[in-house]
Design an enzyme around this catalytic site. Structure first.
Site, short mmCIF file in Angstrom:
data_model
loop_
_atom_site.label_atom_id
_atom_site.label_comp_id
_atom_site.label_asym_id
_atom_site.label_seq_id
_atom_site.Cartn_x
_atom_site.Cartn_y
_atom_site.Cartn_z
N ASP A 1 18.15 -7.03 -38.62
CA ASP A 1 16.69 -6.97 -38.58
C ASP A 1 16.19 -8.13 -37.72
O ASP A 1 16.29 -9.30 -38.12
CB ASP A 1 16.14 -7.06 -40.00
CG ASP A 1 14.64 -6.85 -40.08
OD1 ASP A 1 13.96 -7.00 -39.03
OD2 ASP A 1 14.13 -6.56 -41.18
N HIS A 2 15.63 -7.80 -36.56
CA HIS A 2 15.25 -8.84 -35.60
C HIS A 2 13.99 -9.60 -36.03
O HIS A 2 13.62 -10.59 -35.39
CB HIS A 2 15.02 -8.23 -34.22
CG HIS A 2 15.42 -9.13 -33.09
ND1 HIS A 2 15.91 -10.39 -33.28
CD2 HIS A 2 15.38 -8.95 -31.75
CE1 HIS A 2 16.18 -10.96 -32.12
NE2 HIS A 2 15.86 -10.11 -31.16
N ARG A 3 13.34 -9.19 -37.11
CA ARG A 3 12.19 -9.95 -37.60
C ARG A 3 12.64 -11.29 -38.19
O ARG A 3 11.92 -12.28 -38.11
CB ARG A 3 11.44 -9.15 -38.67
CG ARG A 3 10.74 -7.92 -38.16
CD ARG A 3 10.12 -7.13 -39.31
NE ARG A 3 11.13 -6.66 -40.26
CZ ARG A 3 10.85 -5.95 -41.35
NH1 ARG A 3 9.59 -5.65 -41.63
NH2 ARG A 3 11.82 -5.55 -42.16
N VAL B 1 16.30 -12.21 -38.16
CA VAL B 1 17.58 -12.62 -37.59
C VAL B 1 17.45 -12.58 -36.07
O VAL B 1 17.30 -11.51 -35.48
CB VAL B 1 18.73 -11.69 -38.04
CG1 VAL B 1 20.04 -12.14 -37.42
CG2 VAL B 1 18.83 -11.66 -39.56
#
Length: 482
Positions: free
Chosen positions: A452-454, A456
């Protein structure tokens, strides 16, 4: 929620309980009793499927079944009455017409549960198990020593009269779930087998003995094929054979586990911004270690395969990079938070006949290698039997999905809702590889990590993937890095 009521006629009604956390409905898969049957407290009366798993429902009181309110295949809301039982002292006779309206199987019994460890939490919400829940569950027509503290009801003349027959109904064959599945796969009718196990239970040997005479001996001149190289453990649903006879299309209702999975995956894909990174690596040393561990006395009787060491490698990588083990919380006031987890509940994606489920190993970060092997083996066995509980699929933090068992090199896995990372493991197979300056055949695989790029970023995700790969290339790092 109260799951039972009693009325003036001496009937006690059992309602569909919430067998998970906040579930609203469940489908009745199979009834194990019919009107006129005697039931005891704790006896399984039916199996239901929720959006998370198939669950057996035990009746919480003694009595005689008066009526089944829904046929098999019906989806029932939580809180609706599903069965009525005439308790001791009640004069209510069984509702005979229900037997015609409800298709009740009589050939196969509910599975027999083995002893459960003390202190285990109740499976169902709304009522608990008895204090003596560590004993084996009562089964009709089977006698258990008195010291077990349970009284089992045999088929009596009164029961036969309630069923409307002149003789007591025939006892159903007793067999555990793996044995029942084996008999089904081999086309053996359990009712035709003479049991050799304790308490009249049919064993695997009984099933094999029943089918052996019908099988033709293999030609002596044809050597048996060599077993393929062991692949990581998996739970795979049997693929239905394609048939183009008759109808050109078949429509299957989307419900239960498949419906829940579809909803969760769509929500995950369109809520969390996914990023996937890949790494191809030489796991020859890991494969050698797997073979050595199989001979280790500390690992005897345990399931040892590449998935075990991959799971351990990921746990060490998470310990070195704890930021990956978190979740995103939007918050009730609109203020988003990153929830850092100080424990790892390691999910293992498993394909079952009911669809994809992701049970998890609680507190996997604290497990030794033998303990982790034991937990993985139990998880796989339970999933294969279709007995994974809703609790086993809740609270996961990071997941592993093993696509390599299907011969697939890699993929871009979708995050399990509420988690920030999922690791896909590709097929392990010999490939040409530059090793010590020379091209040699080595055992190679590809790992894919979605996150999850939010919460990580690329650096953190890359470090976790690189550390996992480094451990699998040099498994001695399991010691030096742990």
């Amino acid at each position: 929620m109260t799951t039972m009521t009693e009325n003036a006629s001496g009937l006690r009604e059992f309602k569909m309980p919430d067998v998970g956390e906040g579930l609203t409905e469940a489908e009745i898969l199979k009834w194990y009793v019919q009107p006129g049957d005697t039931v005891t407290d704790g006896q399984v009366v039916c199996e239901v499927e929720t959006a998370k798993a198939a669950v057996e429902l035990p009746i919480p009181f003694d009595g005689v079944v008066h009526a089944l309110h829904f046929p098999e295949g019906t989806t029932v809301d939580v809180g609706q009455v599903i069965i009525a039982v005439a308790v001791s002292g009640g004069a209510a006779a069984p509702a005979a017409p229900v037997a015609e309206a409800v298709a009740v199987p009589a050939a196969e019994p509910a599975p027999i549960e083995e002893a459960k460890p003390e202190g285990r939490k109740p499976v169902l919400v709304g009522y608990g198990v008895a204090e003596a829940s560590t004993k084996r569950r009562a089964r009709k027509g089977v006698e258990v020593p008195a010291q077990q503290g349970e009284t089992l009801y045999a088929a009596t003349a009164l029961q036969a009269e309630l069923n409307g027959h002149g003789v007591a109904p025939a006892q159903r064959p007793l067999a555990k779930p793996p044995v029942r599945k084996l008999a089904k796969d081999l086309g053996v009718d359990l009712a035709t087998i003479t049991p050799s196990g304790p308490d009249g239970i049919i064993t695997r040997e009984d099933v094999h003995a029943a089918v052996a005479p019908a099988q033709a001996p293999a030609p002596a001149a044809v050597p048996a094929p060599q077993a393929p190289q062991e692949a990581p453990a998996r739970v795979q649903a049997p693929a239905p054979a394609a048939s183009y006879d008759g109808a050109r299309e078949t429509r299957v209702p989307v419900k239960g586990v498949r419906k829940a999975t579809a909803t969760a995956m769509v929500g995950s894909a369109f809520t969390a911004p996914h990023v996937t990174e890949f790494v191809t690596l030489d796991v020859t040393r890991t494969m050698r270690l797997v073979e050595e561990l199989k001979q280790d006395k500390e690992m005897q009787g345990l399931r040892v395969n590449p998935l075990l060491l991959i799971a351990k490698a990921l746990l060490v990588a998470i310990k070195r990079n704890p930021g990956i083990n978190a979740s995103w919380d939007e918050g009730h006031d609109g203020k988003a938070e990153i929830v850092q987890k100080h424990y790892v509940n390691l999910g293992i994606a498993a394909a079952t006949p009911r669809g994809l489920i992701v049970p998890n190993i609680k507190d996997a970060h604290d497990k030794t290698l033998p303990q982790l092997a034991e937990e993985l083996g139990a998880l796989v066995a339970t999933a294969r039997e279709g007995k994974t509980s809703p609790a086993a699929m809740q609270g996961g933090t990071v997941t592993i999905t093993n696509v390599g068992v299907f011969g697939v090199d890699t993929g871009t896995p979708i995050l399990n809702p509420g988690e920030s990372a999922i690791l896909a493991v590709g097929a392990i197979k010999p490939q040409p590889w530059v090793h010590k300056g020379k091209v040699k055949p080595r055992q190679v695989t590809t790992l894919a990590l979605s996150f999850d790029h939010r919460l990580v970023d690329g650096e953190l995700g890359s470090r976790v993937l690189a550390d996992t790969a480094a451990i699998l290339e040099q498994p001695k790092r399991l010691i030096t890095w742990a």
